[in-house]
Design an enzyme around this catalytic site. Structure first.
Site, PDB file in Angstrom:
ATOM      1  N   PRO A  80       0.840  -1.212   0.000  1.00  0.00           N
ATOM      2  CA  PRO A  80       0.000   0.000   0.000  1.00  0.00           C
ATOM      3  C   PRO A  80       0.871   1.256   0.000  1.00  0.00           C
ATOM      4  O   PRO A  80       1.779   1.387   0.806  1.00  0.00           O
ATOM      5  CB  PRO A  80      -0.786  -0.110   1.306  1.00  0.00           C
ATOM      6  N   GLU A  81       0.602   2.149  -0.934  1.00  0.00           N
ATOM      7  CA  GLU A  81       1.325   3.419  -1.021  1.00  0.00           C
ATOM      8  C   GLU A  81       0.403   4.532  -0.523  1.00  0.00           C
ATOM      9  O   GLU A  81      -0.748   4.268  -0.167  1.00  0.00           O
ATOM     10  CB  GLU A  81       1.748   3.669  -2.476  1.00  0.00           C
ATOM     11  N   ARG A 100      23.396  19.076  -2.538  1.00  0.00           N
ATOM     12  CA  ARG A 100      23.230  17.623  -2.393  1.00  0.00           C
ATOM     13  C   ARG A 100      23.578  16.937  -3.704  1.00  0.00           C
ATOM     14  O   ARG A 100      23.088  17.302  -4.768  1.00  0.00           O
ATOM     15  CB  ARG A 100      21.777  17.275  -2.008  1.00  0.00           C
TER      16      ARG A 100
END
Ligand code: ZN
Length: 271
Positions: free
Chosen positions: A2-3, A152
């Site tokens: 499940p997202e 980053r």
């Protein structure tokens, strides 16, 4: 697994049945989930009223008077609202009965789900503290991403999947959003210009929003007595389409591995 869209759809499916109801009983058949369900929980919950059902990242938060239940569906969990007498299925691990005569039943074959109680402010619980903003809420925008990405070198795909940066952008949605925004998933997060981050924020909102809308049509799968949880049949542009033509430019979709996860992208559209 499940997202975020499935969890949000579940929230919408169960909220009406719980809100304003008093808890009659928590019946635990199998406490050994990812973390053992606390044996004191049933006595603690009985009689409390449900104020609301919220979502934070992939956690469902059932707000009661005096505290919050934090539920996670794990890898294979699902929740249904049904009559308590409904025949049990294998892996039905707990029922939360409310005074309407219905219950919330949790099924989870792999038992990676969880159920925690936190008294007071749920956002300070270790599971929730330190999570990044919600992708569909106002704190998540290009300014925020530009600031977090500064200097980053991590690849943008992995940057997006970092729950401290933003929650709920899983593997499928990261690949799909990067395709829509035309960004190569290997590009360093700190080397993406602000207008491209604006496009990316829009793309993330779009793919998640579509999945949630799609989920609305399969909502009864989550709330019917005999329904098995359905996953969304969203039209995917790159995910698991290795070698198939890009829906935009017909170039074959490529598959690479980033952080032990497969990434799918179009080498022509995504730069
Ligand atoms: Zn393409």
């Amino acid at each position: 697994m499940p997202e975020l869209p499935e969890v949000e759809t579940t929230r919408r499916g169960i909220r009406g049945a719980l809100r304003g109801r008093h808890i009659v009983e928590l019946v635990v058949r199998e406490p050994r989930l990812r973390w053992r369900i606390d044996a004191s929980l049933p006595a603690l919950l009985t009689g409390r009223i449900v104020r609301d059902v919220r979502r934070r990242a992939k956690y469902l938060l059932i707000d009661l008077e005096g505290g919050t239940l934090i539920l996670h569906l794990g890898m294979s969990g699902s929740l249904r609202v049904l009559a308590p007498a409904t025949t049990l299925l294998p892996h039905d691990h707990y029922d939360l009965l409310v005074d309407s005569g219905r219950c919330l039943r949790f099924n989870d074959p792999r038992r990676f789900g969880s159920l925690h109680w936190v008294a007071g402010d749920a956002s300070e619980h270790p599971l929730l503290a330190g999570l990044g903003p919600e992708p569909l809420e106002s704190g998540f925008d290009a300014d925020y991403l530009v600031a977090r990405a500064r200097r980053r070198k991590v690849a943008i795909k992995q940057f997006l999947m970092d729950q401290k940066i933003v929650v709920g952008v899983g593997n499928i949605y990261a690949s799909e959003a990067l395709h829509r925004a035309g960004i190569n998933p290997r590009r360093a997060a700190g080397r993406i210009a602000r207008p491209r981050y604006e496009a990316l924020v829009g793309a993330i909102r779009q793919v998640l929003g579509e999945a949630i809308r799609q989920g609305g049509t399969t909502l009864r799968d989550y709330v019917n007595a005999d329904g098995t949880p359905g996953y969304f049949r969203q039209k995917l542009y790159v995910y698991e389409r290795t070698g198939k033509p890009c829906r935009r430019c017909h170039t074959p979709i490529r598959q690479i591995v980033q952080g032990q996860r497969s990434t799918y992208f179009c080498p022509r559209c995504q730069t």
